[in-house]
Design a protein around this motif. Structure first.
Motif, mmCIF file in Angstrom:
data_model
loop_
_atom_site.group_PDB
_atom_site.id
_atom_site.type_symbol
_atom_site.label_atom_id
_atom_site.label_comp_id
_atom_site.label_asym_id
_atom_site.label_seq_id
_atom_site.Cartn_x
_atom_site.Cartn_y
_atom_site.Cartn_z
ATOM 1 N N THR A 70 1.079 -1.198 -0.254
ATOM 2 C CA THR A 70 0.313 0.031 0.326
ATOM 3 C C THR A 70 1.114 1.445 -0.219
ATOM 4 O O THR A 70 2.133 1.487 0.357
ATOM 5 C CB THR A 70 -0.952 0.001 1.527
ATOM 6 N N ARG A 125 -0.041 6.570 -0.229
ATOM 7 C CA ARG A 125 -1.148 7.058 -0.200
ATOM 8 C C ARG A 125 -0.017 8.252 -1.753
ATOM 9 O O ARG A 125 0.898 8.451 -1.978
ATOM 10 C CB ARG A 125 -0.685 8.190 0.935
ATOM 11 N N ASP A 126 -1.042 8.125 -2.565
ATOM 12 C CA ASP A 126 -1.550 9.090 -4.164
ATOM 13 C C ASP A 126 -0.335 10.363 -3.616
ATOM 14 O O ASP A 126 -1.005 10.532 -2.238
ATOM 15 C CB ASP A 126 -2.309 8.947 -5.260
ATOM 16 N N ARG A 151 -2.556 12.898 -4.348
ATOM 17 C CA ARG A 151 -3.564 12.359 -3.554
ATOM 18 C C ARG A 151 -3.860 12.458 -1.806
ATOM 19 O O ARG A 151 -5.169 13.040 -1.239
ATOM 20 C CB ARG A 151 -5.210 12.739 -3.726
ATOM 21 N N GLY A 152 -3.734 12.118 -1.011
ATOM 22 C CA GLY A 152 -3.648 11.423 -0.073
ATOM 23 C C GLY A 152 -4.300 10.188 0.490
ATOM 24 O O GLY A 152 -4.502 9.819 1.286
ATOM 25 N N THR A 153 -4.960 9.286 -0.611
ATOM 26 C CA THR A 153 -5.854 8.806 -1.713
ATOM 27 C C THR A 153 -5.065 7.153 -0.733
ATOM 28 O O THR A 153 -3.453 6.919 -0.940
ATOM 29 C CB THR A 153 -6.375 8.480 -2.218
ATOM 30 N N ARG A 154 -5.263 6.401 -0.150
ATOM 31 C CA ARG A 154 -4.842 5.106 -0.114
ATOM 32 C C ARG A 154 -5.333 4.255 -0.894
ATOM 33 O O ARG A 154 -6.291 4.237 -1.515
ATOM 34 C CB ARG A 154 -5.034 4.303 1.538
ATOM 35 N N GLN A 155 -3.683 3.741 -1.642
ATOM 36 C CA GLN A 155 -3.510 2.301 -2.710
ATOM 37 C C GLN A 155 -3.283 1.139 -2.661
ATOM 38 O O GLN A 155 -2.512 1.181 -1.329
ATOM 39 C CB GLN A 155 -2.856 3.315 -3.889
ATOM 40 N N TRP A 208 -2.248 0.739 -9.743
ATOM 41 C CA TRP A 208 -2.756 0.327 -8.331
ATOM 42 C C TRP A 208 -4.163 1.068 -7.884
ATOM 43 O O TRP A 208 -4.647 1.927 -9.333
ATOM 44 C CB TRP A 208 -1.866 2.076 -8.056
ATOM 45 N N ASP A 268 -7.506 2.276 -6.002
ATOM 46 C CA ASP A 268 -7.573 2.780 -4.573
ATOM 47 C C ASP A 268 -8.309 1.495 -3.418
ATOM 48 O O ASP A 268 -8.944 0.626 -4.305
ATOM 49 C CB ASP A 268 -8.822 3.799 -5.072
ATOM 50 N N THR A 272 -10.240 1.673 -1.748
ATOM 51 C CA THR A 272 -11.877 2.074 -1.955
ATOM 52 C C THR A 272 -12.497 2.085 -2.740
ATOM 53 O O THR A 272 -13.763 1.932 -2.990
ATOM 54 C CB THR A 272 -12.791 3.856 -1.514
ATOM 55 N N ASP A 273 -11.649 1.382 -4.192
ATOM 56 C CA ASP A 273 -12.370 1.014 -5.117
ATOM 57 C C ASP A 273 -11.935 -0.465 -5.873
ATOM 58 O O ASP A 273 -10.890 -0.208 -6.804
ATOM 59 C CB ASP A 273 -12.196 2.342 -6.113
#
Length: 171
Positions: A12, A14-15, A17-21, A112, A114, A116-117
């Motif tokens: 994992t 963080r991209d 944007r701060g989104t965990r991937q 990568w 997200d 959440t997706d």
């Protein structure tokens, strides 16, 4: 027939944007051809699951992982009564520290996603039952039996629990 031993890792980050991937890869060869999977593979004779996951990550993605950065978060038994040679026991790891940039290999096309997706429709059927929980910080101990189609889970038993954070010595 006894199951073979494998390991899988979910890396994992963080991209911007701060989104965990999470890094997953589309299988180019072998068992699961075409599926989106975590990085990993067979544990070689004389290797621990930790040795194997560090080796497999580098072979499949060119990423380098310090063994101390890998957290063991579960164990999954896969049974394929219609094709016993596919049955396997898998140790599950999560890693959030690595070096390098993922590169395509002979086995995997990494990408990568997200957290959440997740691309659960493109993954093995069992992933929907446990992968979101593992990525949310839980541990998993599970058993999945696949049906005659070799794609659909026909029986399952699993438990998840909050992940225990082990104390790390100060450096």
């Amino acid at each position: 027939m006894t199951s073979f031993q494998v390991c899988v890792c979910f890396i994992t980050r963080r991209d911007e944007r701060g989104t965990r991937q999470v890094l997953l890869g589309r299988k180019k060869t072998g068992l699961g051809l075409g599926n989106i999977v975590g990085l990993g593979g067979k544990i070689e004779p004389g290797e621990t699951s930790l040795d194997a996951i560090v080796r497999e990550i580098e072979e499949e993605s060119s990423l380098v992982v310090d063994p101390a950065a890998a957290s063991e978060v579960g164990f999954i038994r896969y049974s394929f009564p219609s094709r016993e040679s596919w049955s396997q026991d898998s140790t599950v790891f999560v890693v959030d520290t690595f070096s390098g940039t993922p590169q395509e290999s002979d086995e995997i096309v990494p990408d990568w996603y997200d957290v959440t997706d997740l691309p659960l429709d493109g993954m093995w059927d069992d992933a929907k039952y446990w992968l979101p929980q593992v990525l949310a910080g839980e541990t998993v101990h599970a058993s999945f039996t696949f049906g005659e189609d070799l794609k659909t889970v026909s029986e399952l038993s699993f438990e998840t629990a909050p992940m225990r954070v082990s104390g790390r010595p100060d450096s």
